[in-house]
Structure formats: structure tokens, C-alpha cells
Design an enzyme around this catalytic site. Structure first.
Site, PDB file in Angstrom:
ATOM      1  N   GLU A 190       0.839  -1.205   0.000  1.00 46.98           N
ATOM      2  CA  GLU A 190       0.000   0.000   0.000  1.00 46.98           C
ATOM      3  C   GLU A 190       0.866   1.245   0.000  1.00 46.98           C
ATOM      4  O   GLU A 190       1.975   1.241   0.540  1.00 46.98           O
ATOM      5  CB  GLU A 190      -0.865   0.024   1.272  1.00 46.98           C
ATOM      6  CG  GLU A 190      -2.225  -0.637   1.128  1.00 46.98           C
ATOM      7  CD  GLU A 190      -3.211   0.194   0.311  1.00 46.98           C
ATOM      8  OE1 GLU A 190      -2.834   1.240  -0.263  1.00 46.98           O
ATOM      9  OE2 GLU A 190      -4.373  -0.223   0.241  1.00 46.98           O
ATOM     10  N   ASP A 191       0.322   2.303  -0.561  1.00 49.35           N
ATOM     11  CA  ASP A 191       1.013   3.593  -0.473  1.00 49.35           C
ATOM     12  C   ASP A 191       0.766   4.242   0.885  1.00 49.35           C
ATOM     13  O   ASP A 191       1.685   4.637   1.583  1.00 49.35           O
ATOM     14  CB  ASP A 191       0.606   4.530  -1.619  1.00 49.35           C
ATOM     15  CG  ASP A 191      -0.905   4.672  -1.786  1.00 49.35           C
ATOM     16  OD1 ASP A 191      -1.677   3.970  -1.086  1.00 49.35           O
ATOM     17  OD2 ASP A 191      -1.334   5.494  -2.620  1.00 49.35           O
ATOM     18  N   ASP A 221      -5.120   5.375   5.584  1.00 49.20           N
ATOM     19  CA  ASP A 221      -5.701   6.575   6.183  1.00 49.20           C
ATOM     20  C   ASP A 221      -6.810   6.110   7.142  1.00 49.20           C
ATOM     21  O   ASP A 221      -6.507   5.664   8.253  1.00 49.20           O
ATOM     22  CB  ASP A 221      -6.201   7.443   5.017  1.00 49.20           C
ATOM     23  CG  ASP A 221      -6.689   8.810   5.436  1.00 49.20           C
ATOM     24  OD1 ASP A 221      -6.613   9.154   6.610  1.00 49.20           O
ATOM     25  OD2 ASP A 221      -7.160   9.563   4.555  1.00 49.20           O
TER      26      ASP A 221
END
Ligand code: IMP
Ligand code: MG
Length: 175
Positions: free
Chosen positions: A96-97, A100
């Protein structure tokens, strides 16, 4: 008007990728059938760098998710590009980047689990921990970041800034 403020330098990113790859190389050295599943689009730059530092045999595959902006309902995440590979019995690592609220990753984990992999772990470059709405397991984290909007190194703002080799805070200025 948009401005950029550098938050993580290219050099810090490079060093962190090396650290994460070292950990993964060590933890996975006795495992077979490892598949890195990259969540598009944001994670593709991180995947490309990390993948080239992993010294054990791994396959890669891609999924893409989309969520309706402005809402915070878990049910709004959709898979818009599916896996090509059969991950049954495989050791999956989700790349994943940024995590959030956690809704995207939560959905992806449930979806991948339906395919009965042998194991699933998660590696995220960035963790916006203070924004979390749903608990998600993260095994490898690059940087914990504040609640600011970040771009670069794959992350975008309306498809812009993915090409930056560093990570910046996007500053929206009124003109
Ligand atoms: P979550 O479902 O709220 O965890 O959101 C995860 C997704 O939101 C990420 O994969 C990104 O696509 C996007 N996102 C969240 N924060 C940022 C940010 O600061 N910059 C760019 N994209 C972000
Ligand atoms: Mg994303």
C-alpha cells in the site's frame, strides 16, 4: 494555487525501502509462493523500488480499488481491477502507499481472504494513524505521518505529482 513542502526526501525514501526489504528478506526467507499484491495506482512506485530489493523469489500482481470521495462508509470501497493470479495457498503481501481511515485496506483484506491464501501481511509506505476509523493489521510500515495531504512517489492530487521522487505536503493556497 498549489504549493509543495518537502516532508520525506528521496534519500530517506531510499533508505527506508532498503530497511523494509531487509526485514522482508529475513522474515520470508523460508517461505515459498510469495505474491506481492500492489494496490494501484498510488503504490506502484513503492512496489517497483521495494521489489527490486527483495532477494527471494516473489511474484507480483495488481488490484485497484476505488472509493467515493467525501463519504466515510466502509461499504463504498469497490474493486475496479481484479487479481490475475490465483492466490489460494500463497503467501500474500499487500503493498500500500498510504493507510488513512483503513476502509480501503480493510476491504482489500476481506476480499483477498475470500481466495484462501496461506497468509496475508501488509506493507505500507505511509501510515496516517491518527485518521484510523477501522482497525487494520499492518506488519511493515515505512513512515507514520501526520494528518496532512501528501503527494509524490506515486501519491497524487487529481492525478498530479505522482512523478516526484520525494514526498511533499500539498498546500492549497487561495489566490
Ligand atoms: P483509506 O481507505 O481512508 O485508508 O484511504 C486510503 C487511500 O486514500 C489511499 O490508498 C490513497 O489513495 C488515498 N489517500 C489517503 N490519504 C492520502 C494522501 O495524503 N495523499 C494521497 N492520497 C491519499
Ligand atoms: Mg490508494
Amino acid at each position: 494555487m498549489e504549493g509543495l513542502k518537502e516532508i520525506i526526501t528521496a534519500n530517506q525514501l531510499h533508505n527506508k525501502v532498503m530497511e523494509l526489504a531487509d526485514e522482508i528478506n529475513r522474515d520470508y526467507k523460508d517461505l515459498k509462493d510469495i505474491v506481492l499484491v500492489c494496490n494501484l495506482k498510488g503504490a506502484f512506485v513503492f512496489l517497483a523500488d521495494l521489489f527490486r530489493k527483495i532477494k527471494i523469489p516473489v511474484s507480483i500482481d495488481f488490484i485497484a480499488t476505488s472509493s467515493y470521495n467525501g463519504t466515510e462508509a466502509e461499504g463504498n470501497v469497490r474493486i475496479v481491477k481484479d487479481l490475475k493470479m490465483d492466490i489460494r495457498g500463497k503467501n500474500v503481501m499487500v503493498i500500500e502507499d498510504i493507510v488513512d481511515t483503513g476502509f480501503t485496506l480493510n476491504y482489500v483484506m476481506k476480499y483477498l481472504n475470500l481466495h484462501n491464501p496461506n497468509s496475508i501481511k501488509v506493507c505500507t509506505l505511509l501510515d496516517k494513524r491518527s485518521k484510523r476509523k477501522v482497525e487494520v493489521p499492518i506488519h511493515y510500515t515505512g513512515f507514520i505521518v501526520d494528518d496532512i495531504f501528501l503527494v509524490g512517489y506515486g501519491l497524487d492530487y487529481n492525478e498530479k505529482y505522482r512523478e516526484l521522487d520525494y514526498i511533499a505536503e500539498l498546500i492549497l493556497e487561495r489566490d
